[in-house]
Write a protein that holds these residues in place. Structure first.
Motif, PDB file in Angstrom:
ATOM      1  N   GLU A 150       3.699 132.714  77.991  1.00 59.46           N
ATOM      2  CA  GLU A 150       2.381 132.653  78.728  1.00 59.46           C
ATOM      3  C   GLU A 150       2.331 133.820  79.797  1.00 59.46           C
ATOM      4  OE1 GLU A 150       5.627 130.538  80.294  1.00 59.46           O
ATOM      5  OE2 GLU A 150       4.430 130.133  78.453  1.00 59.46           O
ATOM      6  N   SER A 151       1.289 133.958  80.478  1.00 65.96           N
ATOM      7  CA  SER A 151       0.889 135.032  81.336  1.00 65.96           C
ATOM      8  C   SER A 151       2.000 135.207  82.293  1.00 65.96           C
ATOM      9  CB  SER A 151      -0.316 134.630  81.817  1.00 65.96           C
ATOM     10  OG  SER A 151      -0.812 135.834  82.717  1.00 65.96           O
ATOM     11  N   PRO A 152       2.301 136.542  82.711  1.00 71.88           N
ATOM     12  CA  PRO A 152       1.916 137.773  81.942  1.00 71.88           C
ATOM     13  C   PRO A 152       2.952 137.733  80.615  1.00 71.88           C
ATOM     14  CG  PRO A 152       3.353 138.425  83.732  1.00 71.88           C
ATOM     15  CD  PRO A 152       3.280 136.873  83.644  1.00 71.88           C
ATOM     16  N   GLY A 153       2.419 138.040  79.466  1.00 73.04           N
ATOM     17  CA  GLY A 153       3.168 138.242  78.145  1.00 73.04           C
ATOM     18  C   GLY A 153       4.003 139.433  78.211  1.00 73.04           C
ATOM     19  N   TRP A 154       3.908 140.264  78.692  1.00 73.77           N
ATOM     20  CA  TRP A 154       5.000 141.453  78.509  1.00 73.77           C
ATOM     21  C   TRP A 154       6.221 140.912  79.090  1.00 73.77           C
ATOM     22  CZ3 TRP A 154       7.744 143.091  83.074  1.00 73.77           C
ATOM     23  CH2 TRP A 154       7.012 142.519  84.150  1.00 73.77           C
ATOM     24  N   ARG A 155       6.467 139.933  79.926  1.00 69.71           N
ATOM     25  CA  ARG A 155       7.817 139.553  80.369  1.00 69.71           C
ATOM     26  C   ARG A 155       8.628 138.975  79.123  1.00 69.71           C
ATOM     27  NH1 ARG A 155       6.295 136.577  86.012  1.00 69.71           N
ATOM     28  NH2 ARG A 155       5.912 138.285  87.439  1.00 69.71           N
ATOM     29  N   GLY A 156       7.889 137.949  78.253  1.00 68.57           N
ATOM     30  CA  GLY A 156       8.476 137.500  77.253  1.00 68.57           C
ATOM     31  C   GLY A 156       8.907 138.472  76.198  1.00 68.57           C
ATOM     32  N   VAL A 157       8.108 139.538  76.119  1.00 71.53           N
ATOM     33  CA  VAL A 157       8.150 140.411  75.151  1.00 71.53           C
ATOM     34  C   VAL A 157       9.340 141.499  75.434  1.00 71.53           C
ATOM     35  CG1 VAL A 157       7.321 142.829  73.865  1.00 71.53           C
ATOM     36  CG2 VAL A 157       5.967 140.749  73.950  1.00 71.53           C
ATOM     37  N   ALA A 158       9.352 141.725  76.858  1.00 71.14           N
ATOM     38  CA  ALA A 158      10.379 142.561  77.303  1.00 71.14           C
ATOM     39  C   ALA A 158      11.896 141.830  77.108  1.00 71.14           C
ATOM     40  CB  ALA A 158      10.017 143.034  78.817  1.00 71.14           C
ATOM     41  N   LEU A 159      12.018 140.661  77.827  1.00 68.83           N
ATOM     42  CA  LEU A 159      13.169 139.935  77.489  1.00 68.83           C
ATOM     43  C   LEU A 159      13.522 139.560  76.271  1.00 68.83           C
ATOM     44  CD1 LEU A 159      15.073 138.553  79.717  1.00 68.83           C
ATOM     45  CD2 LEU A 159      13.600 136.501  79.694  1.00 68.83           C
ATOM     46  N   HIS A 160      12.771 139.320  75.283  1.00 65.39           N
ATOM     47  CA  HIS A 160      13.318 139.345  73.808  1.00 65.39           C
ATOM     48  C   HIS A 160      13.804 140.736  73.278  1.00 65.39           C
ATOM     49  CE1 HIS A 160      12.201 135.170  72.460  1.00 65.39           C
ATOM     50  NE2 HIS A 160      11.203 135.304  73.395  1.00 65.39           N
ATOM     51  N   ALA A 161      12.955 141.795  73.815  1.00 61.86           N
ATOM     52  CA  ALA A 161      13.293 143.157  73.216  1.00 61.86           C
ATOM     53  C   ALA A 161      14.747 143.467  73.878  1.00 61.86           C
ATOM     54  CB  ALA A 161      12.378 144.117  73.677  1.00 61.86           C
ATOM     55  N   VAL A 162      15.003 143.155  75.217  1.00 58.78           N
ATOM     56  CA  VAL A 162      16.525 143.474  75.696  1.00 58.78           C
ATOM     57  C   VAL A 162      17.250 142.453  74.891  1.00 58.78           C
ATOM     58  CG1 VAL A 162      17.825 142.892  77.675  1.00 58.78           C
ATOM     59  CG2 VAL A 162      15.506 143.971  78.143  1.00 58.78           C
ATOM     60  N   HIS A 163      17.080 141.162  74.673  1.00 55.99           N
ATOM     61  CA  HIS A 163      18.010 140.540  74.218  1.00 55.99           C
ATOM     62  C   HIS A 163      18.311 140.928  72.397  1.00 55.99           C
ATOM     63  CE1 HIS A 163      20.032 136.666  73.421  1.00 55.99           C
ATOM     64  NE2 HIS A 163      19.611 136.191  72.470  1.00 55.99           N
ATOM     65  N   LEU A 164      17.189 141.162  71.759  1.00 53.80           N
ATOM     66  CA  LEU A 164      17.625 141.788  70.500  1.00 53.80           C
ATOM     67  C   LEU A 164      18.341 143.303  70.478  1.00 53.80           C
ATOM     68  CD1 LEU A 164      17.283 141.686  67.229  1.00 53.80           C
ATOM     69  CD2 LEU A 164      14.722 142.844  67.743  1.00 53.80           C
ATOM     70  N   GLY A 165      17.897 144.013  71.497  1.00 55.48           N
ATOM     71  CA  GLY A 165      18.670 145.309  71.622  1.00 55.48           C
ATOM     72  C   GLY A 165      20.091 145.240  72.035  1.00 55.48           C
ATOM     73  N   ALA A 166      20.286 144.388  72.916  1.00 53.50           N
ATOM     74  CA  ALA A 166      21.769 144.025  73.272  1.00 53.50           C
ATOM     75  C   ALA A 166      22.588 143.421  72.350  1.00 53.50           C
ATOM     76  CB  ALA A 166      21.628 143.127  74.669  1.00 53.50           C
ATOM     77  N   THR A 167      22.123 142.317  71.511  1.00 54.14           N
ATOM     78  CA  THR A 167      22.591 141.981  70.457  1.00 54.14           C
ATOM     79  C   THR A 167      22.969 142.799  69.348  1.00 54.14           C
ATOM     80  OG1 THR A 167      21.655 139.812  70.732  1.00 54.14           O
ATOM     81  CG2 THR A 167      22.722 140.105  68.484  1.00 54.14           C
ATOM     82  N   GLY A 168      22.137 144.031  69.036  1.00 50.85           N
ATOM     83  CA  GLY A 168      22.359 144.951  68.139  1.00 50.85           C
ATOM     84  C   GLY A 168      23.339 145.894  68.721  1.00 50.85           C
ATOM     85  N   ALA A 169      23.303 146.238  69.936  1.00 52.00           N
ATOM     86  CA  ALA A 169      24.547 146.971  70.542  1.00 52.00           C
ATOM     87  C   ALA A 169      26.014 146.175  70.418  1.00 52.00           C
ATOM     88  CB  ALA A 169      24.268 147.135  71.983  1.00 52.00           C
TER      89      ALA A 169
END
Length: 182
Positions: free
Chosen positions: A27-46
């Protein structure tokens, strides 16, 4: 350069992937969810990517070295790659904790709903990898300098196997409706 292109492609994949799952439904603001998921995915990949690179390339190459140089060579590799893996694992745990709390919402949600129970399975698997990582750091890594590398290699393989199970559980979680979100 090709490294720059690969880096840009990985970054793009890490940022775009959350737009297709729960991150997009934040939910609003949607960029927070995208950013948190991106950090989670990138960190898992690292974390898993570093461990996989060591297991697939470095560990087999080390086995061809004379016994006297294996320990010091592996110690040097660990000094280079461990900070990235540890930073990734730490960021993964923090971002995953924030995501888990956002989607489940209450302690009861972890046991009352299928999403929460499966998330507990994922957390249990993660606890196993944390235990392996602690043992690797406190017990096995100090032995490497003396040339004892097999325990560390075995531990890394177990950590990768459990990491693969974590990824499998995650693939199921992203297809489920997180009941506690909102």
């Amino acid at each position: 350069s090709s490294r720059g292109l690969v880096g840009a492609l990985v970054f793009g994949l890490v940022v775009v992937t959350p737009l297709t799952g729960h991150g997009a439904a934040w939910e609003s603001p949607g960029w927070r969810g995208v950013a948190l998921h991106a950090v989670h995915l990138g960190a898992t990949g690292a974390w898993l990517g570093t461990l996989l690179a060591l297991a697939v390339t470095a560990f087999p190459a080390l086995s061809t070295l004379p016994v006297a140089t294996r320990g010091p060579s592996l110690t040097a590799l660990l000094g280079t790659f461990s900070p990235l893996a540890l930073a990734g694992a730490g960021a993964m745990v923090v971002s995953g904790g924030l995501l888990a709390w956002h989607y489940v919402g209450t302690l009861q949600g972890f046991v009352a709903y299928g999403y929460g129970r499966l998330l507990l399975v994922k957390l249990g698997l993660l606890a196993c990898t944390v235990g392996l990582g602690w043992r690797k750091w406190r017990v096995l890594t100090p032995r490497v300098e003396q040339g004892e590398v097999q325990g560390l290699v075995r531990s890394a393989r177990w950590e990768l196997a459990i990491g693969a199970l974590i990824v499998l559980v995650t693939a199921i979680l992203v297809a489920l409706d997180p009941v506690g979100s909102g």
